[in-house]
Scaffold this motif. Structure first.
Motif, PDB file in Angstrom:
ATOM      1  N   LEU B  48       0.824  -1.214   0.000  1.00  0.00           N
ATOM      2  CA  LEU B  48       0.000   0.000   0.000  1.00  0.00           C
ATOM      3  C   LEU B  48       0.858   1.264   0.000  1.00  0.00           C
ATOM      4  O   LEU B  48       0.497   2.264  -0.618  1.00  0.00           O
ATOM      5  N   TRP B  49       2.014   1.223   0.677  1.00  0.00           N
ATOM      6  CA  TRP B  49       2.921   2.383   0.647  1.00  0.00           C
ATOM      7  C   TRP B  49       3.393   2.659  -0.769  1.00  0.00           C
ATOM      8  O   TRP B  49       3.537   3.811  -1.177  1.00  0.00           O
ATOM      9  N   TRP B  51       1.762   2.002  -3.482  1.00  0.00           N
ATOM     10  CA  TRP B  51       0.592   2.597  -4.144  1.00  0.00           C
ATOM     11  C   TRP B  51       0.464   4.085  -3.772  1.00  0.00           C
ATOM     12  O   TRP B  51       0.259   4.960  -4.625  1.00  0.00           O
ATOM     13  N   TYR B  52       0.623   4.365  -2.475  1.00  0.00           N
ATOM     14  CA  TYR B  52       0.560   5.743  -1.973  1.00  0.00           C
ATOM     15  C   TYR B  52       1.637   6.602  -2.635  1.00  0.00           C
ATOM     16  O   TYR B  52       1.380   7.723  -3.078  1.00  0.00           O
ATOM     17  N   MET B  55       0.719   7.439  -6.208  1.00  0.00           N
ATOM     18  CA  MET B  55      -0.298   8.489  -6.282  1.00  0.00           C
ATOM     19  C   MET B  55       0.281   9.871  -5.998  1.00  0.00           C
ATOM     20  O   MET B  55      -0.118  10.858  -6.596  1.00  0.00           O
ATOM     21  N   ARG B  56       1.234   9.937  -5.065  1.00  0.00           N
ATOM     22  CA  ARG B  56       1.838  11.232  -4.717  1.00  0.00           C
ATOM     23  C   ARG B  56       3.068  11.537  -5.559  1.00  0.00           C
ATOM     24  O   ARG B  56       3.728  12.555  -5.331  1.00  0.00           O
ATOM     25  N   ASP B  58       5.927  10.185  -5.305  1.00  0.00           N
ATOM     26  CA  ASP B  58       6.940  10.360  -4.277  1.00  0.00           C
ATOM     27  C   ASP B  58       7.942   9.210  -4.427  1.00  0.00           C
ATOM     28  O   ASP B  58       7.753   8.114  -3.904  1.00  0.00           O
TER      29      ASP B  58
END
Lengths: 86, 86
Positions: B48-49, B51-52, B55-56, B58
């Motif tokens: 999930l990180w 994925w996060y 999205m950002r 980052d």
């Protein structure tokens, strides 16, 4: 899905992952196979993630990594305790 | 310090923290005290990180969590192997 929600779920999962390790340690009163070097490096890394989160004003990162660092600290103290009790 | 540098150092530390655990497991050919539940939750969280991070946009988050997930996967497979060999 909103990115903040993914970040929060991700953070909650990675933070909470140390809880079963903590429970297992307390139950068995030992943690010989858990690497102390891993715990030390992880602690330093989590501290820097908190700093990174503060700089980016990224709350999911700040909160979840602070919690992880706390769990990690408790695990290190318990491991030290169990090693001494041998 | 530039936030990207802090993020990269933080990520490298948390990612690399699993390496000493891996080495310890391979050396002792066992990992009984390492919680499997921890590894499973951590794996889901790291995914999930990633994925996060996507999205950002980052990159420190994407790269370091992908590496952590890989390490975590290898540790899970090895733990399974050592349990079967008993």
């Amino acid at each position: 899905m909103e990115e903040r929600i993914v970040g929060i779920i991700a953070g909650v999962l990675t933070s909470c992952s140390l809880i079963p390790q903590l429970i297992k340690m307390v139950k068995n009163k030992k943690a010989d196979d858990v690497s102390t070097v891993m715990l030390l490096i992880l602690f330093a890394g989590l501290g820097l993630w908190v700093w990174y989160g503060i700089m980016r004003e990224d709350w999911p990162i700040i909160i979840t990594n602070s919690f992880s660092a706390l769990m990690n600290g408790i695990i290190m103290l318990l491991q030290l305790k169990y090693k001494r009790n041998k």
